[in-house]
Enzyme design. Structure first.
Site, PDB file in Angstrom:
ATOM      1  N   ASN A   1      -4.926   3.477  -2.501  1.00  0.00           N
ATOM      2  CA  ASN A   1      -6.261   2.912  -2.687  1.00  0.00           C
ATOM      3  C   ASN A   1      -6.763   2.990  -4.132  1.00  0.00           C
ATOM      4  OD1 ASN A   1      -6.380   5.700  -2.324  1.00  0.00           O
ATOM      5  ND2 ASN A   1      -8.451   5.649  -1.459  1.00  0.00           N
TER       6      ASN A   1
ATOM      7  N   LYS B   1       4.861  10.493  -8.065  1.00  0.00           N
ATOM      8  CA  LYS B   1       5.462   9.622  -7.039  1.00  0.00           C
ATOM      9  C   LYS B   1       4.355   8.708  -6.512  1.00  0.00           C
ATOM     10  CE  LYS B   1       7.827   7.996  -3.468  1.00  0.00           C
ATOM     11  NZ  LYS B   1       6.763   7.115  -2.889  1.00  0.00           N
TER      12      LYS B   1
ATOM     13  N   GLY C   1      -3.697  11.499   0.646  1.00  0.00           N
ATOM     14  CA  GLY C   1      -3.090  10.673   1.672  1.00  0.00           C
ATOM     15  C   GLY C   1      -3.692  10.949   3.036  1.00  0.00           C
ATOM     16  N   SER C   2      -3.001  10.514   4.060  1.00  0.00           N
ATOM     17  CA  SER C   2      -3.484  10.662   5.427  1.00  0.00           C
ATOM     18  C   SER C   2      -3.258  12.082   5.937  1.00  0.00           C
ATOM     19  CB  SER C   2      -2.749   9.679   6.341  1.00  0.00           C
ATOM     20  OG  SER C   2      -1.375  10.038   6.445  1.00  0.00           O
TER      21      SER C   2
ATOM     22  N   GLU D   1      -5.596  16.500  -0.252  1.00  0.00           N
ATOM     23  CA  GLU D   1      -6.843  15.769  -0.014  1.00  0.00           C
ATOM     24  C   GLU D   1      -6.519  14.692   0.993  1.00  0.00           C
ATOM     25  OE1 GLU D   1      -9.087  12.922   0.382  1.00  0.00           O
ATOM     26  OE2 GLU D   1      -8.734  12.339  -1.690  1.00  0.00           O
TER      27      GLU D   1
ATOM     28  N   CYS E   1     -11.588   7.219   0.612  1.00  0.00           N
ATOM     29  CA  CYS E   1     -11.450   8.395   1.481  1.00  0.00           C
ATOM     30  C   CYS E   1     -12.796   8.910   1.988  1.00  0.00           C
ATOM     31  CB  CYS E   1     -10.730   9.514   0.739  1.00  0.00           C
ATOM     32  SG  CYS E   1      -9.064   9.090   0.213  1.00  0.00           S
TER      33      CYS E   1
END
Length: 477
Positions: A149, A172, A225-226, A247, A281
């Site tokens: 995002n 990455k 990320g998720s 996070e 987020c």
């Protein structure tokens, strides 16, 4: 266009020459390629980062900061091109891309400014002729795993504090948004950062992410990320007891009570939902509005949300697409499941029929009414332009729904009652609370989650502390 990876201050292809396509989310057309790196490339990057870290850590922090400043200056010089790349690979409007470049520069300069403020502690000893020191030292080689995002801002957010603290970092990027990471490394090279301090690999999670995460050379991992991705990283890194800063996602409640400034709350709710096509987020994921004002609030919100139009992100025509086809499919399923569960589509609720948006990952700005705490769009993090509205009896009802979630990244509360919002500071189980405020994030703040939304955090002095470990020294004299 072909954008290479970056190892030991050199741009490289994958060891086997393999490449991956990069798609434009607005058109579904391939516009770039990057290397599909292999295990051999991972090994090279790890060795480079490990070799560079010792000498980098021994530099005075202010010398490390000079390199970070140089990167920030390079970003400013290349602002126009960076904005274009962000629009093409992530799909955000040009104006939002400009804001992301600005944020990236702020993350880096804030970290550089902290170089003279890194500190330890001197504590009293229990014995005569003895001193007790607590030093702050770097972890060593760190790994930065980025979400799609904010592909550039997340690099600045992680690289700045990692480097000023004396760590090296392997970047990455997400498979969908790797191009800005490659261009960032070109600026790193031009800034004269020593070889190995920053390396960058593109590729899949299986071929690149997994061996990096499982490597004993990596001593700290920072991920945006998720929740599922965070759980996988935690499991993969457990063998080496690798330090983590995760996070992760969360479904932020936007609580509006009967004494709220309704017009201001409506504006904040719409901006916090549809910015970056809902791919933020800490954005507003569910409105919990008190029954006494629910009709008025919903009517005004629908009118304001209807003003959010789709448009070509390159020309700031309006809200852009979501970034990946899989994200679009997930949004469609959540809306379908929500309607099957009793919610009603009051606005949007589908892919656009306009032929201008026939290709790409487009979804109309959507509002669901008659939702409940059990509605799929309330239960799941949507991460897209869909806003369910749930009517609640009162503050306690809203608080129970909010705290009943397993995650806790952020929450919004609109009320003029100081007793209520002071209570919420103590009882809302989230890392960030916006009180009578829209979505915002300052570099001097702290961005972290509670419960399944993660451990550790980013930004501010607390964020920089997360890239340092403590070393206690008892010194006799």
């Amino acid at each position: 266009m072909y954008y290479q990876c970056f190892i030991d201050n050199k741009f490289i292809d994958a060891s086997n020459g393999a490449r991956m396509p990069v798609m434009n989310p607005a058109t579904a057309e391939q516009w770039a390629e990057v290397p599909a790196c292999t295990g051999d490339d991972v090994t090279r990057a790890l060795e480079s980062a490990q070799k560079a870290q010792k000498s980098w850590a021994l530099l005075p922090p202010i010398e490390r900061a000079k390199h970070i400043y140089a990167i920030a200056e390079g970003l400013e010089k290349e602002r126009d091109l960076l904005e274009e790349l962000l629009v093409k690979e992530q799909g955000k409007p040009r104006a939002e891309a400009a804001g992301e470049v600005t944020d990236t520069i702020r993350y880096l300069t804030y970290s550089a400014e902290a170089a003279r403020r890194l500190r330890g502690d001197i504590l009293p000893s229990d014995n005569p002729r003895e001193q007790l020191f607590i030093y702050k030292v770097p972890y060593g080689v760190t790994l930065g795993l980025m979400a799609y995002n904010y592909p550039l801002a997340l690099i600045g957010r992680k690289v700045g504090p990692a480097l000023v603290a004396g760590n090296t970092m392997i970047i990455k990027p997400h498979e969908a948004t790797p191009v800005t990471a490659s261009f960032f490394c070109r600026i790193v090279q031009e800034a004269g950062v020593p070889p190995g301090v920053i390396n960058m690999l593109t590729g899949t999670g299986a071929e690149v992410g997994a061996p990096l995460t499982e490597s004993p050379i990596v001593r700290m991992i920072t991920l945006t990320g998720s929740i599922r991705a965070g759980q996988m990283i935690a499991e993969a890194s457990a063998k080496n007891i690798t330090a983590l800063s995760l996070e992760l996602g969360g479904s932020a409640p936007f609580i509006v009570l009967k004494d709220a400034d309704i017009d201001a709350a409506v504006e904040a709710a719409v901006v916090a939902r549809f910015a970056n096509a809902g791919q933020v987020c800490i954005c507003n994921e569910t409105v919990l509005v008190e029954e006494a004002i629910a009709d008025e609030f919903t009517e005004k919100l629908l009118k304001r949300a209807a003003e959010v139009k789709l448009g070509d992100p390159a020309t700031n025509g309006g809200m852009g697409p979501v970034t990946t086809p899989s994200a679009l499919q997930r949004i469609e399923k959540i809306v379908a499941d929500s309607v099957a569960g009793g919610a009603k589509v009051a606005l949007g609720g589908r892919r656009p029929t306009d032929p201008d948006f026939a290709a790409g990952n487009w979804y109309e700005p959507t509002v669901l009414v008659d939702a409940t705490a059990e509605t799929a769009a309330v239960q799941q993090e949507i991460f897209g332009p869909v806003l369910p509205i749930v009517r609640v009896k009162d503050y306690e009802d809203a608080l129970n729904i909010a705290n009943g979630r397993p995650d806790g990244l952020s929450a919004y509360l609109w009320t003029q009652n100081p007793t209520v919002y002071m209570d919420a500071i103590q009882r809302l189980e989230t890392g960030t609370i916006f009180l009578n405020s829209g979505i915002v994030g300052y570099v001097q703040g702290y961005h972290n989650g509670h419960k399944l939304s993660g451990v550790g955090g980013e930004d501010g002095t607390h964020g920089i502390e997360g890239y340092l470990q403590k070393r206690t020294v008892y010194q006799k004299f």
